[in-house]
Design a protein around this motif. Structure first.
Motif, PDB file in Angstrom:
ATOM      1  N   ARG A 181       0.838  -1.207   0.000  1.00  0.00           N
ATOM      2  CA  ARG A 181       0.000   0.000   0.000  1.00  0.00           C
ATOM      3  C   ARG A 181       0.872   1.255   0.000  1.00  0.00           C
ATOM      4  O   ARG A 181       0.534   2.257  -0.651  1.00  0.00           O
ATOM      5  CB  ARG A 181      -0.934  -0.007   1.216  1.00  0.00           C
ATOM      6  CG  ARG A 181      -2.089  -1.004   1.110  1.00  0.00           C
ATOM      7  CD  ARG A 181      -3.105  -0.810   2.216  1.00  0.00           C
ATOM      8  NE  ARG A 181      -2.597  -1.269   3.505  1.00  0.00           N
ATOM      9  CZ  ARG A 181      -2.751  -2.500   3.973  1.00  0.00           C
ATOM     10  NH1 ARG A 181      -3.378  -3.415   3.240  1.00  0.00           N
ATOM     11  NH2 ARG A 181      -2.279  -2.836   5.163  1.00  0.00           N
ATOM     12  N   GLU A 193       2.170   2.033  -3.398  1.00  0.00           N
ATOM     13  CA  GLU A 193       1.106   2.514  -4.281  1.00  0.00           C
ATOM     14  C   GLU A 193       0.790   3.983  -4.041  1.00  0.00           C
ATOM     15  O   GLU A 193       0.627   4.757  -4.988  1.00  0.00           O
ATOM     16  CB  GLU A 193      -0.147   1.663  -4.078  1.00  0.00           C
ATOM     17  CG  GLU A 193      -1.301   2.044  -4.991  1.00  0.00           C
ATOM     18  CD  GLU A 193      -2.504   1.135  -4.800  1.00  0.00           C
ATOM     19  OE1 GLU A 193      -3.591   1.497  -5.296  1.00  0.00           O
ATOM     20  OE2 GLU A 193      -2.362   0.072  -4.172  1.00  0.00           O
ATOM     21  N   ARG A 194       0.711   4.398  -2.766  1.00  0.00           N
ATOM     22  CA  ARG A 194       0.302   5.777  -2.491  1.00  0.00           C
ATOM     23  C   ARG A 194       1.481   6.735  -2.323  1.00  0.00           C
ATOM     24  O   ARG A 194       1.303   7.946  -2.382  1.00  0.00           O
ATOM     25  CB  ARG A 194      -0.595   5.822  -1.257  1.00  0.00           C
ATOM     26  CG  ARG A 194       0.107   5.532   0.046  1.00  0.00           C
ATOM     27  CD  ARG A 194      -0.865   5.418   1.196  1.00  0.00           C
ATOM     28  NE  ARG A 194      -0.182   5.021   2.407  1.00  0.00           N
ATOM     29  CZ  ARG A 194      -0.707   4.266   3.364  1.00  0.00           C
ATOM     30  NH1 ARG A 194      -1.947   3.801   3.235  1.00  0.00           N
ATOM     31  NH2 ARG A 194      -0.025   3.956   4.443  1.00  0.00           N
ATOM     32  N   TYR A 235       3.500   7.226   0.379  1.00  0.00           N
ATOM     33  CA  TYR A 235       3.880   7.597   1.747  1.00  0.00           C
ATOM     34  C   TYR A 235       3.437   6.512   2.720  1.00  0.00           C
ATOM     35  O   TYR A 235       2.572   5.690   2.428  1.00  0.00           O
ATOM     36  CB  TYR A 235       3.279   8.956   2.145  1.00  0.00           C
ATOM     37  CG  TYR A 235       1.764   9.009   2.155  1.00  0.00           C
ATOM     38  CD1 TYR A 235       1.027   8.647   3.277  1.00  0.00           C
ATOM     39  CD2 TYR A 235       1.064   9.456   1.031  1.00  0.00           C
ATOM     40  CE1 TYR A 235      -0.355   8.711   3.284  1.00  0.00           C
ATOM     41  CE2 TYR A 235      -0.320   9.525   1.025  1.00  0.00           C
ATOM     42  CZ  TYR A 235      -1.022   9.149   2.157  1.00  0.00           C
ATOM     43  OH  TYR A 235      -2.406   9.211   2.160  1.00  0.00           O
ATOM     44  N   ALA A 278      -4.168  12.308   4.511  1.00  0.00           N
ATOM     45  CA  ALA A 278      -3.949  12.392   3.063  1.00  0.00           C
ATOM     46  C   ALA A 278      -3.258  13.698   2.682  1.00  0.00           C
ATOM     47  O   ALA A 278      -2.329  13.703   1.853  1.00  0.00           O
ATOM     48  CB  ALA A 278      -5.269  12.255   2.320  1.00  0.00           C
ATOM     49  N   GLY A 298       0.236  13.606   3.928  1.00  0.00           N
ATOM     50  CA  GLY A 298       0.980  12.712   3.043  1.00  0.00           C
ATOM     51  C   GLY A 298       1.421  13.417   1.772  1.00  0.00           C
ATOM     52  O   GLY A 298       2.551  13.247   1.307  1.00  0.00           O
ATOM     53  N   ARG A 299       0.525  14.213   1.192  1.00  0.00           N
ATOM     54  CA  ARG A 299       0.878  14.962  -0.021  1.00  0.00           C
ATOM     55  C   ARG A 299       2.031  15.924   0.254  1.00  0.00           C
ATOM     56  O   ARG A 299       2.968  16.050  -0.557  1.00  0.00           O
ATOM     57  CB  ARG A 299      -0.342  15.746  -0.517  1.00  0.00           C
ATOM     58  CG  ARG A 299      -0.086  16.516  -1.813  1.00  0.00           C
ATOM     59  CD  ARG A 299      -1.182  17.534  -2.072  1.00  0.00           C
ATOM     60  NE  ARG A 299      -1.222  18.571  -1.062  1.00  0.00           N
ATOM     61  CZ  ARG A 299      -0.367  19.583  -1.007  1.00  0.00           C
ATOM     62  NH1 ARG A 299       0.611  19.700  -1.897  1.00  0.00           N
ATOM     63  NH2 ARG A 299      -0.471  20.499  -0.055  1.00  0.00           N
ATOM     64  N   PRO A 353       6.204   4.348  -9.729  1.00  0.00           N
ATOM     65  CA  PRO A 353       5.252   3.746  -8.791  1.00  0.00           C
ATOM     66  C   PRO A 353       4.967   2.290  -9.163  1.00  0.00           C
ATOM     67  O   PRO A 353       4.873   1.948 -10.336  1.00  0.00           O
ATOM     68  CB  PRO A 353       4.008   4.613  -8.951  1.00  0.00           C
ATOM     69  CG  PRO A 353       4.512   5.908  -9.515  1.00  0.00           C
ATOM     70  CD  PRO A 353       5.673   5.548 -10.385  1.00  0.00           C
TER      71      PRO A 353
END
Length: 275
Positions: free
Chosen positions: A200, A203-204, A206, A250, A253-254, A274
């Motif tokens: 996970r 994928e994202r 962070y 979120a 995280g960005r 990624p």
């Protein structure tokens, strides 16, 4: 009467400076093209180089001459193809030897702490643990009780998982074999759960320590990469779970990913695609 040296100097006028700057940029574009030309692993022909850079062959020959003299570009004596010369390796090695990650990261860490108003850490990896190598305190009254030089387990920290998400199997095995005891009720304690979490993260972009290492502390982290594409350090934002809420993760995280990407660029690093 002007001396021979002064007669050969480029006149210090705007037009001459623009021409010199243009030539320099085009010469540098040759180096970048050769570095990025994966389609010609044994060197690039003059025709392909001129076509790829949208220059005439005569212009490429004129610009590549000084690069060959300085061994920034080499030419194969049999095929005539051009490739990067050994001087690039020397310059790259000198750059890496003189690189100070803490100094490079410091202004980015301070800006991130100011933007998020929580503690920011810079971390290195010494499996099975992470080590805090720099910290910017939160401007708020309630703060993290961490210190530079302190160590924490990798499997249950956001920065540790940011490293592990891009680690080799032998490093992952070392961390798992060192033990994964529960430090809070939310701690991941099995290899299967850890592998799923690392997927996970890849994928994202962070990692999150969702109150897994310390009670009431939530952290978000992202990796920064070196020139080989390996994780060289990680940046994290940490704070009380009452402030670093699920709703904020979120966006935080960005922000931490953006900071880590900027740090990667400043370190001359390459982030992997990624997965």
């Amino acid at each position: 009467m002007a001396s021979l040296d002064s007669a050969n100097e480029t006149p210090d006028v705007p037009g001459a400076r623009r021409n010199a700057s243009s030539s320099l940029r085009r010469a540098l574009s040759i180096l970048k093209y050769l570095a990025e030309d994966d389609g010609h692993p044994h060197g690039t022909s003059l025709t392909d180089l001129a076509t790829g850079l949208q220059m005439s062959k005569s212009t490429v020959l004129r610009l590549v001459g000084p690069l060959r003299e300085e061994r920034l570009v080499d030419q194969d004596p049999e095929s005539g193809h051009y490739r990067l010369g050994p001087q690039n390796a020397l310059l790259g090695q000198l750059y890496l030897e003189r690189l100070d990650i803490r100094r490079t990261a410091s202004p980015l860490l301070h800006q991130l702490a100011q933007d998020v108003r929580e503690a920011v850490h810079l971390v290195s990896f010494d499996p099975p643990e992470i080590v805090y190598i720099d910290k910017v305190e939160s401007p708020q009254a309630v703060r993290m009780h961490s210190r530079v030089g302190g160590r924490q387990p990798a499997y249950c920290t956001a920065t540790g998982k940011a490293f592990l998400a891009h680690a080799t199997d032998d490093v992952l095995d070392k961390v798992v074999l060192a033990g994964m005891p529960a430090r809070t009720p939310a701690t991941i304690t099995s290899a299967e759960q850890l592998h799923a979490e690392l997927a996970r993260i890849r994928e994202r972009g962070y990692a999150v320590d969702d109150v897994e290492n310390e009670l009431d502390i939530r952290c978000v982290a992202a990796p920064a990469f070196d020139h080989s594409g390996a994780v060289v350090t990680a940046v994290s934002i940490s704070g009380p779970a009452s402030r670093v809420t699920h709703d904020r993760v979120a966006e935080i995280g960005r922000q931490v990913v953006e900071t880590s990407r900027t740090l990667t660029d400043r370190l001359g690093g390459i982030a992997p695609a990624p997965r």
